[in-house]
Design an enzyme around this catalytic site. Structure first.
Site, PDB file in Angstrom:
ATOM      1  N   GLU A   1       0.848  -1.191   0.000  1.00  0.00           N
ATOM      2  CA  GLU A   1       0.000   0.000   0.000  1.00  0.00           C
ATOM      3  C   GLU A   1       0.886   1.243   0.000  1.00  0.00           C
ATOM      4  O   GLU A   1       1.856   1.311   0.751  1.00  0.00           O
ATOM      5  CB  GLU A   1      -0.913   0.021   1.241  1.00  0.00           C
TER       6      GLU A   1
ATOM      7  N   ASN B   1      -4.725   4.856  -2.014  1.00  0.00           N
ATOM      8  CA  ASN B   1      -5.922   5.377  -1.339  1.00  0.00           C
ATOM      9  C   ASN B   1      -6.609   6.417  -2.217  1.00  0.00           C
ATOM     10  O   ASN B   1      -5.978   7.370  -2.667  1.00  0.00           O
ATOM     11  CB  ASN B   1      -5.530   6.011  -0.004  1.00  0.00           C
TER      12      ASN B   1
ATOM     13  N   GLU C   1      -8.120   1.702  -2.963  1.00  0.00           N
ATOM     14  CA  GLU C   1      -8.719   1.606  -1.631  1.00  0.00           C
ATOM     15  C   GLU C   1      -9.616   2.819  -1.412  1.00  0.00           C
ATOM     16  O   GLU C   1      -9.148   3.955  -1.464  1.00  0.00           O
ATOM     17  CB  GLU C   1      -7.643   1.557  -0.545  1.00  0.00           C
TER      18      GLU C   1
ATOM     19  N   ASP D   1     -11.751   0.374   2.324  1.00  0.00           N
ATOM     20  CA  ASP D   1     -10.791   0.653   3.381  1.00  0.00           C
ATOM     21  C   ASP D   1     -11.544   0.905   4.682  1.00  0.00           C
ATOM     22  O   ASP D   1     -12.662   1.415   4.680  1.00  0.00           O
ATOM     23  CB  ASP D   1      -9.984   1.892   2.991  1.00  0.00           C
TER      24      ASP D   1
ATOM     25  N   GLU E   1      -5.605  -4.997   8.971  1.00  0.00           N
ATOM     26  CA  GLU E   1      -4.605  -3.949   9.175  1.00  0.00           C
ATOM     27  C   GLU E   1      -4.222  -3.856  10.642  1.00  0.00           C
ATOM     28  O   GLU E   1      -4.948  -4.304  11.514  1.00  0.00           O
ATOM     29  CB  GLU E   1      -5.193  -2.594   8.787  1.00  0.00           C
TER      30      GLU E   1
HETATM   31  P1  C2E Z   1      -4.956   3.854   6.108  1.00  0.00           P
HETATM   32  O1  C2E Z   1      -5.225   3.834   4.647  1.00  0.00           O
HETATM   33  O2  C2E Z   1      -5.867   3.066   6.974  1.00  0.00           O
HETATM   34  O3  C2E Z   1      -3.460   3.391   6.286  1.00  0.00           O
HETATM   35  C1  C2E Z   1      -2.986   2.620   7.349  1.00  0.00           C
HETATM   36  C2  C2E Z   1      -2.352   3.487   8.407  1.00  0.00           C
HETATM   37  O4  C2E Z   1      -2.062   2.665   9.529  1.00  0.00           O
HETATM   38  C3  C2E Z   1      -1.029   4.099   7.972  1.00  0.00           C
HETATM   39  O5  C2E Z   1      -0.895   5.347   8.630  1.00  0.00           O
HETATM   40  C4  C2E Z   1      -0.029   3.115   8.539  1.00  0.00           C
HETATM   41  O6  C2E Z   1       1.241   3.678   8.757  1.00  0.00           O
HETATM   42  C5  C2E Z   1      -0.683   2.768   9.839  1.00  0.00           C
HETATM   43  N1  C2E Z   1      -0.263   1.456  10.323  1.00  0.00           N
HETATM   44  C6  C2E Z   1       0.075   0.383   9.603  1.00  0.00           C
HETATM   45  N2  C2E Z   1       0.383  -0.662  10.384  1.00  0.00           N
HETATM   46  C7  C2E Z   1       0.220  -0.256  11.648  1.00  0.00           C
HETATM   47  C8  C2E Z   1       0.381  -0.908  12.942  1.00  0.00           C
HETATM   48  O7  C2E Z   1       0.729  -2.072  13.056  1.00  0.00           O
HETATM   49  N3  C2E Z   1       0.101  -0.150  14.028  1.00  0.00           N
HETATM   50  C9  C2E Z   1      -0.287   1.143  13.950  1.00  0.00           C
HETATM   51  N4  C2E Z   1      -0.505   1.809  15.089  1.00  0.00           N
HETATM   52  N5  C2E Z   1      -0.453   1.782  12.766  1.00  0.00           N
HETATM   53  C10 C2E Z   1      -0.198   1.089  11.625  1.00  0.00           C
HETATM   54  P2  C2E Z   1      -0.449   6.671   7.860  1.00  0.00           P
HETATM   55  O8  C2E Z   1       0.608   6.371   6.853  1.00  0.00           O
HETATM   56  O9  C2E Z   1      -0.179   7.696   8.903  1.00  0.00           O
HETATM   57  O10 C2E Z   1      -1.745   7.047   7.055  1.00  0.00           O
HETATM   58  C11 C2E Z   1      -2.902   7.419   7.745  1.00  0.00           C
HETATM   59  C12 C2E Z   1      -4.082   7.549   6.810  1.00  0.00           C
HETATM   60  O11 C2E Z   1      -3.894   8.636   5.900  1.00  0.00           O
HETATM   61  C13 C2E Z   1      -4.290   6.333   5.920  1.00  0.00           C
HETATM   62  O12 C2E Z   1      -4.978   5.354   6.645  1.00  0.00           O
HETATM   63  C14 C2E Z   1      -5.100   6.933   4.793  1.00  0.00           C
HETATM   64  O13 C2E Z   1      -6.449   7.017   5.155  1.00  0.00           O
HETATM   65  C15 C2E Z   1      -4.549   8.322   4.704  1.00  0.00           C
HETATM   66  N6  C2E Z   1      -3.592   8.374   3.586  1.00  0.00           N
HETATM   67  C16 C2E Z   1      -2.290   8.038   3.560  1.00  0.00           C
HETATM   68  N7  C2E Z   1      -1.779   8.211   2.335  1.00  0.00           N
HETATM   69  C17 C2E Z   1      -2.795   8.645   1.544  1.00  0.00           C
HETATM   70  C18 C2E Z   1      -2.910   8.999   0.160  1.00  0.00           C
HETATM   71  O14 C2E Z   1      -1.964   8.900  -0.633  1.00  0.00           O
HETATM   72  N8  C2E Z   1      -4.127   9.415  -0.273  1.00  0.00           N
HETATM   73  C19 C2E Z   1      -5.200   9.487   0.556  1.00  0.00           C
HETATM   74  N9  C2E Z   1      -6.362   9.892   0.044  1.00  0.00           N
HETATM   75  N10 C2E Z   1      -5.126   9.157   1.858  1.00  0.00           N
HETATM   76  C20 C2E Z   1      -3.944   8.749   2.342  1.00  0.00           C
HETATM   77 CA    CA Z   2      -7.329   1.324   6.518  1.00  0.00          CA
HETATM   78 CA    CA Z   3      -5.716   2.445   3.051  1.00  0.00          CA
END
Ligand code: C2E
Ligand code: CA
Ligand code: CA
Length: 417
Positions: A177, A236, A268, A298, A355
């Protein structure tokens, strides 16, 4: 605008999930869930008081009335909504009993509850308590001082992708992802929580999304050229982008530029609003599937992506968010929720990604339930492209060095069946 914190007590995992979705659909994202009075009390103890508790009345063991009693004694909730399939007189009696104990009863709802009914009660509550300047925690106020964004500027060089692998319990890579990061010239590397709200305000989400799609397909295609195998990538997609009539043609052009097979790309989509999906969005989802792309729901169970909708839409995967998985090892009820979703997905031939599998305990609890793919710190943290390439090499040649578990053979029957 809303920063309500709500507890749901409901012993039926599916109804619990549905209620959770209804709250999200009403823009309530701080939700504690509990399948028994005991877990409700533990959640309140750990995560502090809530604004509103939604209580199911009838349950095995301690019932909703006993939670209401505890709430009255501890003031851990400011108000309750009583929910039941019992006849109206029972509901009214319960409400009366709660009020006698000094509990603010917002309303009584016959099951099944609806998004609108819940929304109305929440609005009533907000109207009661909302004062100008009352401590509403807005995410934007916590942002670092990002200079004003310029919608005409090209931020492409600063917006980078981190990659987080998803693997099956057999150790097979099911894809990566892309997670956006902003390599800001003065503020350093920023996480999406810090800048996505700003991009949204500035109308820059489509720019970011197209940029991420390009990064995803370009990496996948480079790997196809270099190693003979394209990398399955997931991006995403903000649901509003599916409103655009040119979304699919533009994506198809990108797939011509980076010619990997469309099923290498998963989109997603998180749903955040309860409004009926517009015809154009539905059409776009269908066209994407017809083009061969994969679609993933998602944060399943937290958006408006309800079970009904799931049956209507052409999704191929659902992602179960961390909150259902966290601490599952110690909470048989949480594993019932995840197990239920897995069971349903299996019946509907949907892939499941779990996840937030963070610890060995989480992993072990998940592996008892079936054979979804998993994503989370237990497998790997999101990483830069250079780190990902090394990680993929290791996975191929020395899986034991990167996987925290011994891969199970695909033909192993799921435990407990
Ligand atoms: P998401 O799509 O649900 O992505 C998963 C988030 O959970 C990611 O945070 C990831 O770093 C975090 N994560 C993964 N494994 C674990 C784990 O074992 N424990 C914990 N505590 N966290 C974990 P991130 O990278 O901070 O992204 C947060 C959200 O921001 C994403 O949730 C997504 O909704 C959004 N996002 C990130 N990149 C994009 C993008 O390119 N476009 C859009 N539209 N949204 C994005
Ligand atoms: Ca998610
Ligand atoms: Ca996602």
């Amino acid at each position: 605008m809303r920063s309500l914190k709500v507890l749901i007590l409901e012993d039926d995992p599916f109804q619990l999930m549905a209620l959770h979705q209804m709250l999200n659909a009403n823009q309530v994202f701080e939700v504690l869930t509990a399948i028994s009075v005991e877990t409700a009390l533990r959640a309140l103890e750990r995560q502090g008081p809530v604004d509103i508790a939604i209580c199911d009345l009838q349950m095995d063991g301690d019932d909703g009335l006993s939670l209401i009693g505890h709430l009255a004694a501890t003031s851990l909730a400011q108000a309750v909504i009583i929910l039941s399939s019992a006849e109206a007189s029972v509901l009214d009696g319960a409400a009366q009993l709660a009020r006698q104990q000094g509990i603010n009863v917002l309303g009584v709802l016959q099951k099944p509850a609806s998004v609108t009914a819940i929304g109305e009660l929440l609005s009533e509550w907000l109207a009661l308590v909302e004062m100008p300047g009352s401590a509403s925690r807005s995410t934007t106020s916590e942002l670092p001082a990002l200079p004003p964004l310029d919608a005409t500027h090209d931020y492409g060089a600063e917006w980078i992708a981190y990659f987080q692998p998803k693997v099956g319990l057999d150790g097979e890579l099911s894809g990566v992802e892309l997670l956006a990061r902003w390599q800001h010239p003065s503020l350093g590397l920023l996480a999406p929580g810090l800048f996505l709200p700003r991009l949204e305000q500035a109308g820059l989400m489509p720019n970011l999304t197209w940029h991420m799609l390009e990064l995803a397909l370009s990496l996948s295609y480079r790997l196809l050229l270099a190693r003979g195998r394209a990398l399955p990538v997931a991006v995403n997609i903000p649901p509003q982008m599916l409103d655009q009539a040119d979304f699919v043609p533009r994506l198809l052009l990108l797939l011509e530029r980076f010619p990997v097979r469309p099923h290498m790309l998963t989109l997603e989509v998180v749903e955040q609003s309860a409004r009926q999906m517009a015809v154009v969005q539905f059409e776009n989802l269908l066209r994407l599937r017809m083009a061969g792309c994969r679609l993933s729901i998602d944060d399943f169970g937290t958006g408006a992506s309800n079970i009904q909708r799931l049956l209507e839409l052409p999704f191929s995967e659902l992602k179960i968010p961390a909150e259902f998985v966290r601490g599952m090892a110690d909470d048989r009820r949480k594993s019932a929720v995840v197990g239920g979703a897995l069971f349903m997905a299996q019946k509907m031939a949907l892939n499941v990604v779990i996840e937030g599998v963070e610890t060995r305990e989480d992993y072990e609890a998940v592996s008892m339930l079936g054979s979804p793919a998993i994503q989370g710190y237990f497998i790997a943290r999101p990483m830069s492209e250079a780190d990902l390439l090394n990680w993929l090499d290791e996975l191929e040649h020395h899986p034991e060095r990167v996987l925290g578990f011994r891969a199970v053979k695909p033909d192993r029957a799921p435990a407990g069946r």
